[in-house]
Design a protein around this motif. Structure first.
Motif, short mmCIF file in Angstrom:
data_model
loop_
_atom_site.label_atom_id
_atom_site.label_comp_id
_atom_site.label_asym_id
_atom_site.label_seq_id
_atom_site.Cartn_x
_atom_site.Cartn_y
_atom_site.Cartn_z
N GLU A 86 1.04 -1.00 -0.04
CA GLU A 86 -0.04 0.09 -0.17
C GLU A 86 0.82 1.34 0.00
OE1 GLU A 86 -2.28 -0.50 3.45
OE2 GLU A 86 -3.97 -1.89 2.32
N ALA A 87 1.91 1.19 0.80
CA ALA A 87 2.82 2.41 0.78
C ALA A 87 3.55 2.73 -0.45
CB ALA A 87 3.86 2.10 1.87
N GLU A 88 4.24 1.55 -1.17
CA GLU A 88 4.52 1.63 -2.39
C GLU A 88 3.57 2.09 -3.47
OE1 GLU A 88 6.21 -2.40 -3.13
OE2 GLU A 88 7.77 -2.01 -1.82
N LEU A 89 2.22 1.76 -3.46
CA LEU A 89 0.98 2.06 -4.26
C LEU A 89 0.91 3.52 -4.19
CD1 LEU A 89 -0.99 1.07 -6.58
CD2 LEU A 89 -2.52 0.64 -4.72
N ARG A 90 0.74 3.93 -3.07
CA ARG A 90 0.79 5.46 -2.87
C ARG A 90 1.76 6.28 -3.27
NH1 ARG A 90 -1.19 3.43 2.50
NH2 ARG A 90 0.76 3.84 3.43
N ARG A 95 3.99 9.71 -7.43
CA ARG A 95 4.90 9.97 -8.70
C ARG A 95 4.17 10.15 -9.70
NH1 ARG A 95 8.96 12.59 -10.25
NH2 ARG A 95 10.22 11.64 -12.06
N LEU A 96 3.03 9.39 -10.03
CA LEU A 96 2.17 9.63 -11.11
C LEU A 96 1.77 10.92 -11.46
CD1 LEU A 96 0.59 5.93 -11.69
CD2 LEU A 96 2.30 7.17 -13.26
N ALA A 97 1.24 11.26 -10.07
CA ALA A 97 0.69 12.68 -10.22
C ALA A 97 1.56 13.67 -10.30
CB ALA A 97 -0.18 12.65 -8.83
#
Length: 364
Positions: free
Chosen positions: A191-195, A200-202
């Motif tokens: 979850e932390a990596e996804l956030r 980063r995508l944003a």
């Protein structure tokens, strides 16, 4: 065996089952922070009624080169060894490591009867006056991760099938608890990596890949935000547009690599000159850059523009770079819009180019 001794054994087994049932429920509901105490409670149940002197959990390293004591319970009057048994190397007791990996079970009824090849393991038991011990492997997804063990100090016994069964029951309980917490930790990590990936995508969605400044989308968002914020506070906002002079000619004569280098150089000088907290700079498009500078007065903006003109002229490349700068300083009103601001500052840039380039103009 007498009837009395059979009754005592049955009562002991029933009592143990009751204790384990309670502890199992506690382990299921325990958070990772609480589990250590509940695991030690399970070890205490394993040794209850003076049946064992020391109960413990060891976990192997991933490469099986060492093991560490992670949880321990000791009977009254028995010395604890948890702190002394961290990072125990396999080379110190190779027989134990080999047997545990191969069988997942070690039963020692009488330490003195261990074979000579037990070497360091036998010596350690004798040093601690352990006359009997047992260790049962803990398996997670078919892989040995550690073991639950127990010692008898200054006394000896022949371990029964019931003793092994109880030990396996506790080992399975503790393994399930560790597995659940590992899964929870992995989920939290994912979850932390996804956030982080989403952030980063944003960021990339609002970032120009070549200059690593804000892109048009990021600038639009920043301008709208500052218009709204400074309108409420009735504070000044300066917007500056920077346009590289003769950029198409530069690209045509020297190629896009030289053009890209020029864009990166301008970006670096903008970062150096417009670095006050809260200021946003970005590539508006093509050879145009935009700076959004809250609380920057018109006089300060002119000083910044003069500095920027001088610094840009020092950019190394195939041709001398110059820029035209438009400056618009104002206090936003409820009717101020991004389109209106951009028209004002764009007109100022047009006048700077019309009046000879390599200069700045103030929007009326």
């Amino acid at each position: 065996m007498t009837t009395e001794s059979t009754t005592i054994t049955t009562h002991s087994t029933a009592q143990f089952a009751y204790l384990i049932s309670q502890i199992s429920t506690s382990l299921i509901n325990a958070s990772p922070a609480e589990s250590a105490q509940h695991i030690e409670n399970a070890l205490a149940a394993l040794g209850s009624n003076d049946r064992k002197d020391r109960c413990y959990v060891f976990l192997f390293s991933n490469d099986y080169n060492e093991m560490s004591n992670t949880h321990e319970w000791v009977n009254e009057g028995i010395t604890a060894h948890k702190d002394d048994l961290q990072g125990v190397p396999a080379s110190a007791m190779p027989w134990f490591f080999r047997e545990m990996k191969a069988e997942g079970l070690i039963l020692v009824n009488d330490t003195a009867q261990l074979p000579d090849e037990a070497g360091g393991f036998k010596a350690e038991l004798l040093r601690e006056n352990i006359q009997s011990m047992m260790a049962v492997g803990m398996y997670l997804e078919g892989r040995l991760i550690g073991f639950v063990g127990c010692d008898l100090v200054h006394r000896q016994c022949d371990w029964s099938d019931e003793d092994v069964r109880q030990m396996r029951l506790v080992a399975d309980m503790i393994t399930n608890t560790l597995a659940r917490h590992r899964t929870e930790a992995q989920l939290q990590q994912m979850e932390a990596e996804l956030r982080a990936a989403n952030r980063r995508l944003a960021q990339l969605a609002h970032e120009d890949g070549l200059t690593e400044l804000k892109n048009r989308r990021g600038l639009d968002a920043a301008l709208s935000s500052e218009l709204s914020r400074l309108q409420r506070k009735q504070q000044v906002l300066t917007v500056m547009m920077i346009d590289i002079d003769h950029f198409k000619q530069l690209n045509d004569q020297h190629g896009h690599m030289v053009g890209d280098a020029a864009l990166r150089c301008v970006a670096q000088e903008l970062k150096h000159t417009l670095q006050r907290s809260g200021e946003t700079i970005g590539r508006f498009g093509g050879d145009e850059f935009l700076a959004i500078c809250p609380l920057l007065t018109e006089a300060e903006a002119q000083q910044r523009a003069e500095t920027l003109l001088a610094r840009i002229s020092t950019c190394e490349g195939a041709a001398r770079l110059t820029i035209s700068v438009g400056i618009y300083t104002f206090i936003p009103t409820p009717t101020s819009t991004p389109d209106e601001v951009m028209r004002k500052v764009d007109n100022a840039v047009y006048r700077a180019k019309h009046n000879g380039r390599n200069r700045f103009e103030i929007a009326s």
